[in-house]
Enzyme design. Structure first.
Site, PDB file in Angstrom:
ATOM      1  N   LYS A  72       0.799  -1.219   0.000  1.00 22.07           N
ATOM      2  CA  LYS A  72       0.000   0.000   0.000  1.00 22.07           C
ATOM      3  C   LYS A  72       0.840   1.282   0.000  1.00 22.07           C
ATOM      4  O   LYS A  72       0.431   2.284  -0.577  1.00 22.07           O
ATOM      5  CB  LYS A  72      -0.945   0.017   1.218  1.00 22.07           C
ATOM      6  CG  LYS A  72      -2.136  -0.919   1.072  1.00 22.07           C
ATOM      7  CD  LYS A  72      -2.985  -0.908   2.334  1.00 22.07           C
ATOM      8  CE  LYS A  72      -4.407  -0.552   2.022  1.00 22.07           C
ATOM      9  NZ  LYS A  72      -5.304  -0.620   3.185  1.00 22.07           N
ATOM     10  N   ASP A 109     -10.069   4.146   1.618  1.00 18.15           N
ATOM     11  CA  ASP A 109     -10.358   3.547   2.936  1.00 18.15           C
ATOM     12  C   ASP A 109     -11.116   4.524   3.845  1.00 18.15           C
ATOM     13  O   ASP A 109     -12.062   4.138   4.541  1.00 18.15           O
ATOM     14  CB  ASP A 109      -9.057   3.125   3.641  1.00 18.15           C
ATOM     15  CG  ASP A 109      -8.608   1.730   3.235  1.00 18.15           C
ATOM     16  OD1 ASP A 109      -9.448   0.943   2.755  1.00 18.15           O
ATOM     17  OD2 ASP A 109      -7.408   1.420   3.391  1.00 18.15           O
TER      18      ASP A 109
END
Ligand code: NAP
Length: 280
Positions: A72, A109
């Site tokens: 990520k 997110d």
């Protein structure tokens, strides 16, 4: 003579390991539900191969990817375009392979976290009081960014490894107040929103044992862990009269923008979607 055929759009998730990911079940369900000709594929990619893989996949018909642990953060250095929110969070979970050949990195997110709370706690008023965030890992960074964006006045944060919480304070500013991990049960006093972003409580890990005596029954309590769906932390908060929201909806909502960009249809996040992922 060459004939050009319309290409079937491909997307997927890269990480290592990847077998546990629920994303293929989720995107596969949406593809079937909306009758879209496309595929979503889990791929175990080693760190050393990441750059080559990201440059190769668009040529094979990939329109984008989800990114999970441990890539990520690394993908930000490979992407050509990084959205402001991905840069602020310091991590990306969604890549778009653009028609101009550039790789765009985004982070959904935080938006998924808020959308989950708005859906399952419509009465939630984030600006009505401080938030207490337990944990300061990658997911916490997205949560803190989102809480600031929706107007939370103060974000109290405690993490076992204190410097990680202090890094959040440095990156996100004075609304973030760092507390000692051993004092975490005190910082929930007066909090309107309480979030577990640690991996504690996940199947295979110890439960998150936080004394909740100071917790107000008016607080909204949520857990990013979604295996099990109802963690011990949520069970105890619910027993104190709090409205609780599990973490599965965050997973579903963070996936929707990627699906829409890659496959051209905004998917519904509803009970049928939850069932499809839980049954997988
Ligand atoms: P991460 O970057 O590895 O951070 C892990 C966090 O958990 C850190 O704050 C870490 O503290 C803490 N922690 C781990 N073991 C601990 C222990 N024994 N005692 C106290 N603290 C402990 O992971 P992440 O990406 O932030 O993910 C965190 C959790 O959120 C995971 O369970 C993940 O599955 C979940 N998640 C859910 C969603 C969703 O869509 N629902 C999205 C993202 C993540 P230290 O800094 O001290 O190690």
């Amino acid at each position: 003579m060459t004939t050009s055929h319309p290409r079937i759009p491909l997307a997927g998730v890269i990480g290592s390991p990847i077998a546990h990911s629920r994303s293929p079940a989720l995107h596969g369900y949406w593809l079937r539900r909306y009758g879209i000709a496309g595929f979503y594929i889990p791929m175990d990619v080693a760190q050393a191969d990441l750059r080559d893989v990201l440059h190769c996949l668009p040529k094979q018909g990939f329109v984008g990817l989800n990114v999970t642990i441990p890539h990520k953060e690394t993908v930000l250095a490979i992407a050509d375009v990084v959205t402001d929110r991905a840069a602020l969070i310091g991590a990306a979970n969604t890549l778009l392979f653009r028609k101009d050949g550039r790789i765009q990195a985004d982070n959904t997110d935080g938006a998924g976290f808020v959308a989950n709370l708005r859906q399952h706690a419509p009465h939630w008023q984030p600006a009505s009081g401080p938030a207490a965030v337990l944990g300061a890992g990658g997911a916490a960074r997205a949560v803190v960014a989102a809480l600031i964006e929706v107007g939370v006045p103060e974000i109290r944060i405690a993490n076992r490894t204190r410097p990680r919480a202090e890094a959040l304070r440095n990156d996100f500013g004075a609304k973030v107040v760092v507390h000692d991990w051993v004092q975490a049960s005190n910082m929930i006093e007066g909090a309107a929103t309480v979030v577990n972003t640690t991996a504690l409580g996940m199947t295979g890990k110890p439960d998150f044992r936080l004394p909740l005596d100071a917790l107000s029954p008016a607080a909204l309590v949520t857990d990013l862990v979604y295996t099990p769906l109802k963690t011990q932390f949520l069970i105890e908060a619910e027993a104190r009269g709090c409205h609780v929201v599990d973490g599965l909806g965050m997973l579903l909502h963070q996936a929707a923008p990627g699906f829409e960009r890659w496959f051209g249809h905004r998917p519904e996040v509803d009970e049928a979607t939850r069932r499809a992922v839980l049954g997988a």
